[in-house]
Design a protein around this motif. Sequence first.
Motif, PDB file in Angstrom:
ATOM      1  N   SER A  30       0.934  -1.168  -0.097  1.00 47.13           N
ATOM      2  CA  SER A  30      -0.127   0.109  -0.166  1.00 47.13           C
ATOM      3  C   SER A  30       1.008   1.400   0.201  1.00 47.13           C
ATOM      4  N   ILE A  51      -3.120   3.394 -10.780  1.00 45.55           N
ATOM      5  CA  ILE A  51      -3.824   3.603  -9.669  1.00 45.55           C
ATOM      6  C   ILE A  51      -3.234   4.139  -8.386  1.00 45.55           C
ATOM      7  N   SER A  52      -3.656   4.984  -7.642  1.00 46.96           N
ATOM      8  CA  SER A  52      -2.982   5.292  -6.465  1.00 46.96           C
ATOM      9  C   SER A  52      -2.789   4.406  -5.427  1.00 46.96           C
ATOM     10  N   VAL A  54      -4.175   3.889  -2.274  1.00 50.40           N
ATOM     11  CA  VAL A  54      -5.263   3.007  -1.929  1.00 50.40           C
ATOM     12  C   VAL A  54      -6.463   3.221  -2.960  1.00 50.40           C
ATOM     13  N   GLY A  55      -6.402   3.579  -4.168  1.00 45.44           N
ATOM     14  CA  GLY A  55      -7.341   3.029  -5.147  1.00 45.44           C
ATOM     15  C   GLY A  55      -8.314   4.143  -5.451  1.00 45.44           C
ATOM     16  N   SER A  56      -7.868   5.552  -4.649  1.00 47.00           N
ATOM     17  CA  SER A  56      -8.756   6.551  -4.734  1.00 47.00           C
ATOM     18  C   SER A  56      -8.764   7.412  -5.902  1.00 47.00           C
ATOM     19  N   ASP A  57      -7.903   7.143  -6.577  1.00 47.61           N
ATOM     20  CA  ASP A  57      -7.270   7.691  -7.972  1.00 47.61           C
ATOM     21  C   ASP A  57      -6.980   6.792  -9.171  1.00 47.61           C
ATOM     22  N   THR A  58      -7.567   6.894 -10.370  1.00 45.34           N
ATOM     23  CA  THR A  58      -7.089   6.015 -11.433  1.00 45.34           C
ATOM     24  C   THR A  58      -6.936   6.910 -12.579  1.00 45.34           C
ATOM     25  N   SER A  71      -7.757  -2.078 -10.922  1.00 47.02           N
ATOM     26  CA  SER A  71      -8.132  -2.128  -9.479  1.00 47.02           C
ATOM     27  C   SER A  71      -7.083  -2.799  -8.501  1.00 47.02           C
ATOM     28  N   TYR A 104       0.008   9.393  -3.889  1.00 47.51           N
ATOM     29  CA  TYR A 104      -1.219   9.728  -3.621  1.00 47.51           C
ATOM     30  C   TYR A 104      -2.228   9.784  -4.929  1.00 47.51           C
ATOM     31  N   ARG A 105      -1.688   9.859  -6.155  1.00 49.73           N
ATOM     32  CA  ARG A 105      -2.386  10.123  -7.364  1.00 49.73           C
ATOM     33  C   ARG A 105      -1.842   8.967  -8.093  1.00 49.73           C
TER      34      ARG A 105
END
Length: 126
Positions: A30, A51-52, A54-58, A71, A104-105
């Motif tokens: 992570s 993908i960032s 934690v998966g918040s940005d793709t 994912s 983070y991105r």
Amino acid sequence: QVQLVESGGGLVQAGGSLRLSCAASGRTFSNYAMGWFRQAPGKEREFVAAISRVGSDTVYGDSVKGRFAISRDNAINTVYLQMNSLKREDTAVYYCAADSTHVYRAYSEFFNYDYWGQGTQVTVSS
């Protein structure tokens, strides 16, 4: 550092689907943003998806938008690439990559990525 192993490639007919997996070992998964790239014979490496941490940005390459989905499951240290509506031009070696800095991105630039897997071949037949 992190070790990356891709799997799930193979031969599929045009219009079909495949799901690629990339298993990571080593450092905490992570802590990395992840990306998929591909390279066809005689062509330059091409960005596919990222993908960032934690998966918040793709983010997706233009040629795969709406057909592919990235994912990740940080609990089992794996990132996936779901590929639908495959075309012959999707034929390539697909590489998984990890970015330890820009986490983070999601970024498309290949030079952001520190670690690379060995690749898995995807062949789409007509």
